[in-house]
Design an enzyme around this catalytic site. Sequence first.
Site, PDB file in Angstrom:
ATOM      1  N   ASP A   8       0.877  -1.173   0.000  1.00  0.00           N
ATOM      2  CA  ASP A   8       0.000   0.000   0.000  1.00  0.00           C
ATOM      3  C   ASP A   8       0.918   1.228   0.000  1.00  0.00           C
ATOM      4  O   ASP A   8       2.106   1.115   0.339  1.00  0.00           O
ATOM      5  CB  ASP A   8      -0.877  -0.030   1.256  1.00  0.00           C
ATOM      6  CG  ASP A   8      -1.596   1.275   1.488  1.00  0.00           C
ATOM      7  OD1 ASP A   8      -2.228   1.772   0.544  1.00  0.00           O
ATOM      8  OD2 ASP A   8      -1.520   1.806   2.622  1.00  0.00           O
ATOM      9  N   ASP A  10      -0.210   5.131   0.832  1.00  0.00           N
ATOM     10  CA  ASP A  10      -0.469   6.173   1.833  1.00  0.00           C
ATOM     11  C   ASP A  10      -0.530   5.600   3.241  1.00  0.00           C
ATOM     12  O   ASP A  10      -1.339   4.719   3.535  1.00  0.00           O
ATOM     13  CB  ASP A  10      -1.784   6.891   1.503  1.00  0.00           C
ATOM     14  CG  ASP A  10      -1.631   7.740   0.260  1.00  0.00           C
ATOM     15  OD1 ASP A  10      -0.804   8.646   0.275  1.00  0.00           O
ATOM     16  OD2 ASP A  10      -2.333   7.458  -0.738  1.00  0.00           O
TER      17      ASP A  10
HETATM   18  C1  XBP Z   1      -5.180   6.420   0.025  1.00  0.00           C
HETATM   19  C2  XBP Z   1      -6.240   7.397  -0.120  1.00  0.00           C
HETATM   20  C3  XBP Z   1      -6.019   8.534  -0.998  1.00  0.00           C
HETATM   21  C4  XBP Z   1      -5.146   9.659  -0.477  1.00  0.00           C
HETATM   22  C5  XBP Z   1      -5.246  10.844  -1.383  1.00  0.00           C
HETATM   23  O1  XBP Z   1      -5.448   5.270  -0.696  1.00  0.00           O
HETATM   24  O2  XBP Z   1      -7.276   7.284   0.463  1.00  0.00           O
HETATM   25  O3  XBP Z   1      -7.283   9.064  -1.199  1.00  0.00           O
HETATM   26  O4  XBP Z   1      -5.566  10.089   0.786  1.00  0.00           O
HETATM   27  O5  XBP Z   1      -4.902  10.489  -2.661  1.00  0.00           O
HETATM   28  P1  XBP Z   1      -4.530   3.937  -0.497  1.00  0.00           P
HETATM   29  P2  XBP Z   1      -5.620  11.124  -3.940  1.00  0.00           P
HETATM   30  O6  XBP Z   1      -4.737   3.443   0.908  1.00  0.00           O
HETATM   31  O7  XBP Z   1      -5.072   2.993  -1.520  1.00  0.00           O
HETATM   32  O8  XBP Z   1      -3.082   4.283  -0.760  1.00  0.00           O
HETATM   33  O9  XBP Z   1      -5.775  12.561  -3.684  1.00  0.00           O
HETATM   34  O10 XBP Z   1      -4.689  10.805  -5.072  1.00  0.00           O
HETATM   35  O11 XBP Z   1      -6.958  10.447  -4.090  1.00  0.00           O
END
Ligand code: XBP
Length: 258
Positions: A8, A10
Amino acid sequence: MLQAVLWDVDGTLAETERDGHLVAFNRAFAELGIPWRWSEQRYAALLAVTGGRERLLHDMQSQEHAPAGCKARRELAQTVHRLKNEHYARIIARGDLALRPGVPELLADCSNQGFPMAIVTTTSRVNVEALLQVHLGKKWQTQFEAIVCAEEAPRKKPDPQAYVIALDKLALRAGDTVALEDAPAGIAAAQAVGVPVISTRSHYFTHADVTGVLAAGPSLGRARDWHPCADPHATRIGLEQIIRWHGAGRAPQRTISY
Ligand code: XBP
């Protein structure tokens, strides 16, 4: 047998939500003259909504001065989101967003041993690119057998779409992979298709429910405080430990097709 590590982005690779997206959203609001500012506390609640644009649209439901119509709200979300991503890239380019402890070492373990890895995220590709180009270099993509981002998987986690696509690209069975995730939505997405999960808790999800994971702990950078316990002689969570936990875990009971 474990054949690939699925990352993952973020919260798992870096504290991107607290130190990146939140700061960038507030800078975008300020730049556009919008009087909204998200506190850490508000952002923690908003993280229940995955996807930057989706998060903005959700927040507009309770914001004073939000445009009245759906179309105007979508357009504003689009504008803020684009600007947010620009600020996010600048934060990273300035060196203000480090990878989490233990992440560079585990990435290196896998690369050095030729152990397949994939990126499985529902964040936008530009944000993944910004982060990994700075930390892994211009050829970062060559380190991963598969890269799945929001553009390929528009149904955001906890929808398992990103994992379904990644498994398909890797041509692997779910049980032969392991996902590294920090948040309940990501854990649910992986588990929905039978991918075992190791959870590295991040800032906003220190006490989140991690039921059913193979192992959970505060950081890949240290071997203490993991459940189940990591090798007491280890100083960090390396590939060997991941393989050990995977081997000790029960095979997933079910694999759901989507
Ligand atoms: C993480 C998210 C994303 C980020 C913002 O997803 O929820 O929305 O907060 O990114 P994952 P964007 O856990 O799959 O990494 O602004 O590009 O949507």
